[in-house]
Scaffold this motif. Structure first.
Motif, PDB file in Angstrom:
ATOM      1  N   SER A  82      35.633  26.304  49.771  1.00 27.70           N
ATOM      2  CA  SER A  82      35.468  26.507  48.479  1.00 27.70           C
ATOM      3  C   SER A  82      36.364  25.293  47.740  1.00 27.70           C
ATOM      4  N   GLY A  83      35.849  25.065  46.533  1.00 26.45           N
ATOM      5  CA  GLY A  83      36.815  24.255  45.787  1.00 26.45           C
ATOM      6  C   GLY A  83      37.648  25.247  45.062  1.00 26.45           C
ATOM      7  N   ILE A  84      38.816  24.606  44.352  1.00 20.60           N
ATOM      8  CA  ILE A  84      39.783  25.489  43.797  1.00 20.60           C
ATOM      9  C   ILE A  84      39.574  25.834  42.402  1.00 20.60           C
ATOM     10  N   ILE A  85      39.194  27.138  42.101  1.00 21.71           N
ATOM     11  CA  ILE A  85      38.683  27.488  40.534  1.00 21.71           C
ATOM     12  C   ILE A  85      40.033  28.229  40.101  1.00 21.71           C
ATOM     13  N   ARG A  86      40.518  27.864  39.048  1.00 22.83           N
ATOM     14  CA  ARG A  86      41.702  28.686  38.528  1.00 22.83           C
ATOM     15  C   ARG A  86      43.149  28.606  39.213  1.00 22.83           C
ATOM     16  N   SER A  87      43.043  29.049  40.685  1.00 18.90           N
ATOM     17  CA  SER A  87      44.226  28.710  41.191  1.00 18.90           C
ATOM     18  C   SER A  87      43.875  29.102  42.525  1.00 18.90           C
ATOM     19  N   PRO A  88      44.877  28.385  43.616  1.00 20.58           N
ATOM     20  CA  PRO A  88      44.562  28.698  45.085  1.00 20.58           C
ATOM     21  C   PRO A  88      44.360  30.183  45.355  1.00 20.58           C
ATOM     22  N   ASP A  89      45.327  31.389  44.712  1.00 17.26           N
ATOM     23  CA  ASP A  89      45.248  32.509  45.002  1.00 17.26           C
ATOM     24  C   ASP A  89      44.035  33.176  44.751  1.00 17.26           C
ATOM     25  N   GLU A  90      43.501  32.947  43.355  1.00 23.17           N
ATOM     26  CA  GLU A  90      42.346  33.637  43.146  1.00 23.17           C
ATOM     27  C   GLU A  90      41.372  33.121  43.753  1.00 23.17           C
ATOM     28  N   THR A  91      41.077  31.830  44.078  1.00 21.03           N
ATOM     29  CA  THR A  91      40.111  31.519  45.020  1.00 21.03           C
ATOM     30  C   THR A  91      40.004  31.996  46.549  1.00 21.03           C
ATOM     31  N   MET A  92      41.237  32.087  46.905  1.00 18.98           N
ATOM     32  CA  MET A  92      41.640  32.623  48.487  1.00 18.98           C
ATOM     33  C   MET A  92      41.010  34.052  48.325  1.00 18.98           C
ATOM     34  N   ALA A  93      41.574  34.827  47.380  1.00 16.95           N
ATOM     35  CA  ALA A  93      41.412  36.058  47.238  1.00 16.95           C
ATOM     36  C   ALA A  93      39.749  36.417  47.308  1.00 16.95           C
ATOM     37  N   ASP A  94      39.213  35.771  46.503  1.00 16.95           N
ATOM     38  CA  ASP A  94      37.578  35.886  46.581  1.00 16.95           C
ATOM     39  C   ASP A  94      36.959  35.624  47.932  1.00 16.95           C
ATOM     40  N   MET A  95      37.513  34.607  48.658  1.00 14.93           N
ATOM     41  CA  MET A  95      36.907  34.413  50.191  1.00 14.93           C
ATOM     42  C   MET A  95      37.218  35.293  51.110  1.00 14.93           C
ATOM     43  N   VAL A  96      38.477  36.081  50.762  1.00 14.95           N
ATOM     44  CA  VAL A  96      38.723  37.019  51.566  1.00 14.95           C
ATOM     45  C   VAL A  96      37.870  38.226  51.474  1.00 14.95           C
ATOM     46  N   ARG A  97      37.628  38.503  50.111  1.00 15.41           N
ATOM     47  CA  ARG A  97      36.756  39.682  49.739  1.00 15.41           C
ATOM     48  C   ARG A  97      35.300  39.527  50.334  1.00 15.41           C
ATOM     49  N   VAL A  98      34.962  38.483  50.356  1.00 13.40           N
ATOM     50  CA  VAL A  98      33.546  38.245  50.995  1.00 13.40           C
ATOM     51  C   VAL A  98      33.712  38.870  52.654  1.00 13.40           C
ATOM     52  N   ALA A  99      34.725  38.291  53.367  1.00 11.69           N
ATOM     53  CA  ALA A  99      34.925  38.693  54.803  1.00 11.69           C
ATOM     54  C   ALA A  99      35.054  40.027  54.830  1.00 11.69           C
ATOM     55  N   ARG A 100      35.924  40.618  54.072  1.00 17.12           N
ATOM     56  CA  ARG A 100      36.136  42.008  53.988  1.00 17.12           C
ATOM     57  C   ARG A 100      35.092  43.042  53.879  1.00 17.12           C
ATOM     58  N   THR A 101      34.292  42.557  52.650  1.00 20.41           N
ATOM     59  CA  THR A 101      33.059  43.361  52.466  1.00 20.41           C
ATOM     60  C   THR A 101      32.165  43.332  53.785  1.00 20.41           C
ATOM     61  N   LEU A 102      31.804  42.029  54.046  1.00 22.32           N
ATOM     62  CA  LEU A 102      31.045  41.887  55.265  1.00 22.32           C
ATOM     63  C   LEU A 102      31.407  42.996  56.681  1.00 22.32           C
ATOM     64  N   ARG A 103      32.642  42.882  56.782  1.00 15.89           N
ATOM     65  CA  ARG A 103      33.335  43.562  58.009  1.00 15.89           C
ATOM     66  C   ARG A 103      33.359  45.023  57.551  1.00 15.89           C
ATOM     67  N   GLU A 104      33.790  45.553  56.477  1.00 18.17           N
ATOM     68  CA  GLU A 104      34.127  46.986  56.241  1.00 18.17           C
ATOM     69  C   GLU A 104      32.926  47.791  55.721  1.00 18.17           C
ATOM     70  N   ARG A 105      32.378  47.131  54.509  1.00 21.09           N
ATOM     71  CA  ARG A 105      31.371  47.843  54.144  1.00 21.09           C
ATOM     72  C   ARG A 105      29.797  47.521  54.868  1.00 21.09           C
ATOM     73  N   GLU A 106      29.586  46.437  55.304  1.00 21.58           N
ATOM     74  CA  GLU A 106      28.274  46.066  55.934  1.00 21.58           C
ATOM     75  C   GLU A 106      28.459  46.084  57.488  1.00 21.58           C
ATOM     76  N   HIS A 107      29.467  46.321  57.927  1.00 20.56           N
ATOM     77  CA  HIS A 107      29.634  46.244  59.214  1.00 20.56           C
ATOM     78  C   HIS A 107      29.111  45.059  60.138  1.00 20.56           C
ATOM     79  N   PHE A 108      29.213  43.884  59.637  1.00 18.11           N
ATOM     80  CA  PHE A 108      28.737  42.704  60.236  1.00 18.11           C
ATOM     81  C   PHE A 108      29.668  42.263  61.291  1.00 18.11           C
ATOM     82  N   ARG A 109      29.266  41.911  62.550  1.00 17.18           N
ATOM     83  CA  ARG A 109      30.136  41.544  63.744  1.00 17.18           C
ATOM     84  C   ARG A 109      29.587  40.253  64.191  1.00 17.18           C
ATOM     85  N   GLY A 110      29.190  39.472  63.191  1.00 17.23           N
ATOM     86  CA  GLY A 110      28.863  38.161  63.583  1.00 17.23           C
ATOM     87  C   GLY A 110      30.107  37.283  63.240  1.00 17.23           C
TER      88      GLY A 110
END
Length: 409
Positions: free
Chosen positions: A114-142
């Motif tokens: 990702s590019g950095i939008i608003r702040s490094p923390d906000e951008t990193m938090a969004d990327m983490v949410r993507v991974a967490r949602t895939l793992r926890e909610r969608e049970h993605f094991r790829g």
């Protein structure tokens, strides 16, 4: 401004991600899948885009979360002052794309930067949410690879490693001077600090408690980085020295090299043309020698020197060190056999195993799988002696292909 369709965003942000080379999946582990509740596998079949640990190709969805960026790195097409078309995915859009591409058997994993939008923390938090949602909610094991933002808070990096298989932190450029002049908002010390954090957490995850239980998982495929080659005057010797330090200090799995590509409205500090792609290829070959053949960086390219573009670095070393050859294949130690052109790591192991029981002959090396044409001037054994073969100048001509035949592969 009208809202962009998801397909438009995908076209923009997939194209913007093509400049990042550090997306290979080597080192990923199989995740246990619960029958009927899990999606994806790093070991399934699919379109080939990246290499798995056992040599198979797997496919990855490679995108940016956004190409908006508050930084103005001179070499980056997505810098703040660039006039490129911008787009931004939501967290749910990335999750949906990943799942839909997987269900169609197009991919087996995700590479998200990702590019950095608003702040490094906000951008990193969004990327983490993507991974967490895939793992926890969608049970993605790829496989999931996240590009870590060095300025992000340590707790965000820790959570990224909890959900991702690999993290990568780009050092961007080979020297500190180049980084400070071309990307003044970035700091070598911050980048190294983030790498050290990932290394420490990775090592802690491998430890066992007194009861024998493991610590929580953390990026089991380790971390990687990328350097842009040719945007500054750094020599190949300096680049390889930097890579060797990164491997030693931060236990990196890979350093990736990306030839600088001229961009629109570029800074006057940047070159007008890209370096030859074969230079990038030679650096990968030299890196392979350091990681798998026991070469030190100064042996391959001295400080201030560049690699020979006409011949591969292992052959260049052999031609420059003819005093070590010809080598008796039946007596030479492993570390010297590894330095013979045309003999790879697997062939060396086969030679060592076979010669315990008998004396090897020329025809045995053919059966073992050595590239005999390359090895002939540098070895001796029953049935073969290099006497009568040409010396340095003619040997170089023998191995250097004509320009029109030079290939990266």
């Amino acid at each position: 401004m009208a809202q962009k369709a998801l397909s438009e965003k995908l076209a923009i942000l997939a194209d913007a991600a093509k400049y990042d080379a550090s997306c290979a999946s080597s080192g990923g582990e199989r995740r246990n899948s619960r029958a009927g509740k899990s999606l994806g596998s790093t070991t399934g079949a699919g379109i080939c885009h990246a290499w798995a640990p056992d040599g198979r190709c797997i496919s990855l969805l490679k995108i940016l979360l956004t190409n908006f960026c508050i930084y103005d790195c001179a070499y980056c097409i997505n810098r703040a002052s660039s006039g490129v078309e911008r787009a931004r995915f939501t967290v749910e859009e990335v999750v949906t794309l990943t799942l839909e591409f997987y269900r169609r058997n197009y991919i087996e994993g995700l590479f998200l930067s990702s590019g950095i939008i608003r702040s490094p923390d906000e951008t990193m938090a969004d990327m983490v949410r993507v991974a967490r949602t895939l793992r926890e909610r969608e049970h993605f094991r790829g496989y999931i690879h996240l590009k870590t933002i060095p300025d992000a808070a340590p707790e965000l990096i820790a959570e990224a490693g909890k959900w991702a298989d690999r993290l990568s932190i780009n050092v961007e450029l080979p020297t500190e001077d180049a980084l400070s002049s071309l990307a003044p908002e970035k700091s070598v010390h911050t980048i190294h600090g983030a790498m050290a954090e990932v290394k420490a957490r990775g090592e802690a995850a491998k430890d066992r408690t007194k009861r024998g239980t493991r610590a929580p998982r953390f990026a089991p495929a380790g971390q990687s980085t990328q350097m842009i080659i040719g945007a500054d005057p750094a020599s190949d010797g300096e680049i390889l020295h930097r890579s060797a330090r990164l491997y030693g200090d931060y236990a990196l799995r890979r350093v990736y090299y990306s030839a600088f590509s001229p961009i629109p409205d570029a800074s006057k500090m940047l070159p007008l043309i890209r370096p030859p792609l074969v230079r990038e290829h030679r650096l990968y070959q030299a890196d392979w020698l350091m990681r798998n053949y026991g070469f030190d960086a100064p042996e391959i390219a001295a400080p201030g020197k560049n690699l020979d573009l006409e011949i591969d670095p292992k052959l260049a070393w052999a031609l420059a060190n003819r005093q070590h050859f010809p080598l008796d294949v039946n007596r030479a130690p492993r570390e010297m056999l590894l330095r013979v052109p045309g003999i790879g790591t697997r062939s060396v192991e086969r030679i060592l195993k076979a010669r315990r029981y008998r004396t090897l002959r020329y025809e045995d090396l053919v059966a073992i799988g050595c590239v005999i044409r390359n090895a002939e001037p540098f070895i001796t054994l029953p049935g073969w002696s290099p006497r009568g073969l040409p010396d340095d100048a003619n040997l170089r001509a023998r191995f250097a292909p004509p320009p029109e035949q030079l290939s990266l592969f």
